[in-house]
Design a protein around this motif. Sequence first.
Motif, mmCIF file in Angstrom:
data_model
loop_
_atom_site.group_PDB
_atom_site.id
_atom_site.type_symbol
_atom_site.label_atom_id
_atom_site.label_comp_id
_atom_site.label_asym_id
_atom_site.label_seq_id
_atom_site.Cartn_x
_atom_site.Cartn_y
_atom_site.Cartn_z
ATOM 1 N N LEU A 65 -34.135 -13.991 30.931
ATOM 2 C CA LEU A 65 -33.286 -14.586 31.964
ATOM 3 C C LEU A 65 -31.912 -15.170 31.632
ATOM 4 C CD1 LEU A 65 -36.359 -17.425 32.852
ATOM 5 C CD2 LEU A 65 -35.418 -15.314 34.046
ATOM 6 N N ALA A 69 -29.208 -12.701 33.621
ATOM 7 C CA ALA A 69 -28.813 -13.206 34.575
ATOM 8 C C ALA A 69 -27.356 -13.694 34.604
ATOM 9 C CB ALA A 69 -29.677 -14.455 35.086
ATOM 10 N N LYS A 250 -25.164 -11.373 48.580
ATOM 11 C CA LYS A 250 -26.544 -11.867 48.352
ATOM 12 C C LYS A 250 -27.577 -10.551 47.814
ATOM 13 C CE LYS A 250 -27.355 -15.475 51.742
ATOM 14 N NZ LYS A 250 -27.987 -15.965 52.966
ATOM 15 N N PHE A 253 -26.881 -10.069 44.033
ATOM 16 C CA PHE A 253 -27.520 -10.889 43.173
ATOM 17 C C PHE A 253 -29.073 -11.052 43.135
ATOM 18 C CE2 PHE A 253 -29.257 -15.487 42.143
ATOM 19 C CZ PHE A 253 -28.579 -15.502 40.989
ATOM 20 N N LEU A 254 -29.646 -10.822 44.190
ATOM 21 C CA LEU A 254 -31.273 -10.787 44.450
ATOM 22 C C LEU A 254 -31.742 -9.509 43.471
ATOM 23 C CD1 LEU A 254 -31.511 -12.200 47.861
ATOM 24 C CD2 LEU A 254 -31.981 -13.594 45.969
ATOM 25 N N SER A 255 -31.030 -8.576 43.816
ATOM 26 C CA SER A 255 -31.346 -7.232 43.216
ATOM 27 C C SER A 255 -31.677 -7.222 41.798
ATOM 28 C CB SER A 255 -30.705 -6.007 43.882
ATOM 29 O OG SER A 255 -30.919 -6.058 45.208
ATOM 30 N N TYR A 256 -30.272 -7.602 41.039
ATOM 31 C CA TYR A 256 -29.909 -7.378 39.877
ATOM 32 C C TYR A 256 -30.309 -8.775 39.166
ATOM 33 C CZ TYR A 256 -27.879 -3.009 41.273
ATOM 34 O OH TYR A 256 -27.377 -1.961 42.066
ATOM 35 N N GLY A 257 -30.117 -9.961 39.672
ATOM 36 C CA GLY A 257 -30.117 -11.117 39.049
ATOM 37 C C GLY A 257 -31.591 -11.672 39.127
ATOM 38 N N VAL A 258 -32.391 -11.060 40.149
ATOM 39 C CA VAL A 258 -33.796 -11.791 40.190
ATOM 40 C C VAL A 258 -34.966 -10.771 40.024
ATOM 41 C CG1 VAL A 258 -35.285 -12.792 41.875
ATOM 42 C CG2 VAL A 258 -32.960 -13.506 41.734
ATOM 43 N N PHE A 259 -34.882 -9.699 40.921
ATOM 44 C CA PHE A 259 -36.047 -8.852 40.613
ATOM 45 C C PHE A 259 -35.955 -7.803 39.624
ATOM 46 C CE2 PHE A 259 -35.541 -9.212 45.501
ATOM 47 C CZ PHE A 259 -36.852 -9.485 45.855
ATOM 48 N N ASN A 261 -34.789 -9.074 36.694
ATOM 49 C CA ASN A 261 -35.521 -10.181 35.343
ATOM 50 C C ASN A 261 -37.139 -9.963 35.553
ATOM 51 O OD1 ASN A 261 -33.109 -10.870 34.524
ATOM 52 N ND2 ASN A 261 -32.982 -12.706 35.700
ATOM 53 N N ILE A 262 -37.571 -10.001 36.845
ATOM 54 C CA ILE A 262 -39.039 -9.994 36.915
ATOM 55 C C ILE A 262 -39.770 -8.808 36.190
ATOM 56 C CG2 ILE A 262 -40.919 -9.994 38.296
ATOM 57 C CD1 ILE A 262 -39.138 -11.661 40.515
#
Length: 473
Positions: A65, A69, A250, A253-259, A261-262
């Motif tokens: 994280l 992130a 958006k 950030f959502l692609s590389y910063g969220v998904f 990470n999951i």
Amino acid sequence: MSKEQLSISKDVAFGFLPAKKADRVFGLWDLILIQVGIGVSCFCLLVGGNTGMLVDAKESIAAILFGNAIPIMLIVPIVIYFARYGIDTFIGFRSSLGYLGSTIFYYVFMVLTIGYMSVALFMAGQALVEVSSFFNFAEFFTSRTTGAPFFAIFLFVIAFLVTFRGPVFIKKFNMIGVPAILLVMVGLIAILVFGQGLDKIFALNPAEPSDELARSMATALELNIGLGFSWLPYFGQYSRLAKNEKAAFKAGFLSYGVFVNIAAILGALTALVVASLDPTDWMFAIGGPWVGLIGLILLTLGNLTATIFLMYSQVISFKTVVPKKSWLFAMCTTVPTVFLLLSSAFYDAFNSFITIISYIMSVIGGIVIADFFFVKKQNISLRDLYDTKGKYRYWRGVNPSAVVAFIIGTVVYWCLYNPITGSASGMFDFTTAGIPSYFASAISFYVSSKYIFSFNVDREKKDSTTEIVKKAI
């Protein structure tokens, strides 16, 4: 050719001109699907797997994280630049690096992309070796020495043919590849949660920790920092075709910063359970024969999709550097990937590869962010980006401030951590290396641009010609 394909002008799809409004076909979810196709594949699984081999579950989640992130938050604002002007990465970076400097950086990027493609393809090749073993194929196909290179090269040919068709065909292909890798993620979640149980997983110890916990944690962080910074040169190729800046930001950030990470967290937890960092070992180990077989096939499709996206990124950027070359010639610049697929040597050195990326991209990231937002304050002349005799020529095509910043960032990184040998200073355990290098290069670039190598272009107010050109596109 379809009407949709015709809606993207040839010079934009296969060239380097700024994208007009009519050419910007990617909305928020289109961009997310494309960027998830690149990110949520072998790279985040391998980084997650390596993390899980070094530290336990709680520490793995923290390392992923924070490690992945934070770099994304530091560099993702640059997508605004590419989306606003409809330009490719290596056109945009001319404003900070200079015309020649940006070209030099492209060739560094090309080498790194070839490395990335080889990792994705070799993992897919190994997955098909496991599938071949399941069906008792001939030894040639079931051996890692012969089968993995054979399948990897075969998949390279498929990726080449798909990429040759251009961005709209790629957009259609990702409707198969991206769901495939997402199904792998969903399957891993289900098996880990319901098959193993989180309590059991959180009680496991890592298989290959360092002698000291602080060093294990710092190394795990640095691997994830490398993953986060690695996306920097890939922002431009797809953000330039975004319908608006908000969607591009958006999606990045959502692609590389969220998904991502999951997926990396899933990789870390699976590596803890299986005590192996290689995703091709995970499928049968935790899913059984038939679930494992389906998982390997889906993993192959996901990595093939990632290769296609990476290949397009390299080729479209080559067209910005050498626009007079044909699309086929540009495609052929990806062929050296094949040489890295002939053995497992490069694939097995992934740790060193991702930390070298951390070094290079953290330093360049600091430079381009400092230039666009703090030195030029988003005042860019689109006309001069394309005029190689224009005001971004600096000194013989290279910005001296970028050279100073790169040297300082390099010294900071290598004093803290040696990405080749893995040796580190005592400070590395507390600071890691990528993030200090980012700030060192950003600050030194700003100081140099303002007070040492101060060019007129770094002191100009809003350029009316820029506004005219922006309105034209």
